[in-house]
Design an enzyme around this catalytic site. Structure first.
Site, short mmCIF file in Angstrom:
data_model
loop_
_atom_site.label_atom_id
_atom_site.label_comp_id
_atom_site.label_asym_id
_atom_site.label_seq_id
_atom_site.Cartn_x
_atom_site.Cartn_y
_atom_site.Cartn_z
CB SER A 97 38.54 35.79 42.40
OG SER A 97 39.16 36.86 42.19
CG ASP A 226 39.89 33.83 35.35
OD1 ASP A 226 39.01 34.76 35.26
OD2 ASP A 226 39.07 33.34 36.59
CG HIS A 255 36.57 35.23 37.89
ND1 HIS A 255 38.42 34.38 38.15
CD2 HIS A 255 36.53 36.10 38.54
CE1 HIS A 255 38.33 34.96 38.58
NE2 HIS A 255 37.34 36.29 39.49
#
Length: 275
Positions: A97, A226, A255
């Site tokens: 991320s 996601d 995610h």
């Protein structure tokens, strides 16, 4: 507790497990988490004979909470100082991320002389924000909402964020209160100012030029469900720039797949590192 002090006087906390003589793997965490998000991977890879290192980004976790310099350039420079202080070579960078942005900007600013391979997991590059040049990105209102939720009541917001983060709103999911609690605890350890600044850093930073500097084997791994970093403007766009990258898509994955698909992810990352 191990820390380095950066050139601007910020103390950065890090974990360093396994043999100091082994090949190092550096893990960079997502927002608003800490190095603890990687504990399962660190134990897994240390048991496989690797040296594993993870740090708390400035203003996150146990690192200093600073007023200024909570931006992607500084995050990358902090990572560079950690790598240089520990004198790491032939390192494998793994970023999830926001951590994927940090790793990407590190390559863009500092090159890859000390790096062997790179893995971007559910990562934010090339650019999350919708612009004229990036019509597939998310509108600014999405990130304004994250800012407002974090500012108004971040404790509740972090609890609520676990639902889309881990796909707990999807049919067939198995919500874990333990994972929710860990996410909340890590988030609440950080500083509000730095976390708010970081929203701009992960959403508005354009990593396109940084990705063009990638010259080492690269894994781009993403879940196609996601809900935090949609795959279209991230992983699928990244592999159009890093053309030698290996793209691995987890069908239906969320995610937080490093936890929800932990065993599969660990095995796939190990295969990439050993290949």
């Amino acid at each position: 507790m191990a820390r380095i002090t950066t050139q601007d006087g910020t103390r950065i906390f890090y974990k360093d497990w396994g043999s100091k003589e082994a090949q190092p793997i550096l893990f960079s965490h997502g927002w608003p988490l800490s190095a603890d998000a990687w504990d399962a991977q660190m134990l897994f890879f240390a048991d496989k004979g690797y040296r594993v290192i993870a740090h708390d980004r400035r203003s996150h976790g146990r690192s200093d909470q600073v007023w200024d310099n909570n931006n992607m350039d500084q995050y990358a420079d902090d990572l560079a100082e950690l790598i240089e202080t520990l004198d790491l070579h032939d390192a494998i960078l793994v970023g999830h991320s926001t951590g994927g942005g940090e790793v990407t900007r590190y390559i863009g600013r500092h090159g890859s002389a000390r790096i062997a391979k790179v893995a971007l997991i559910g990562a934010v590059p090339p650019l999350m924000l919708r612009t004229e040049a990036n019509p597939g990105g998310l509108p600014i209102e999405v990130f304004d909402g994250i800012r407002k939720g974090t500012y108004d009541n971040r404790s509740q917001f972090f609890q609520d964020l676990t639902t889309p983060f881990y796909g707990y709103n999807r049919a067939g999911s198995t919500p874990s209160q333990g994972i929710r609690d860990s996410f909340w605890l890590q988030g609440m350890m950080g500083g509000l100012k730095g976390q708010l600044d970081s929203i701009r850093a992960f959403s508005e930073s354009d990593f396109s030029e940084d990705l063009k500097r990638f010259d080492k084997p690269t894994l781009v791994l993403h879940g196609d469900d996601d809900q935090i970093v949609p795959i279209g403007a991230s992983a699928l766009a990244t592999v159009r720039i890093v053309r030698h990258a290996i793209l691995k898509i987890y069908e239906g994955a969320d995610h937080g797949l490093t936890q929800t698909h932990q065993d599969r992810f660990n095995a796939d990352l190990l295969d990439f590192i050993r290949d």
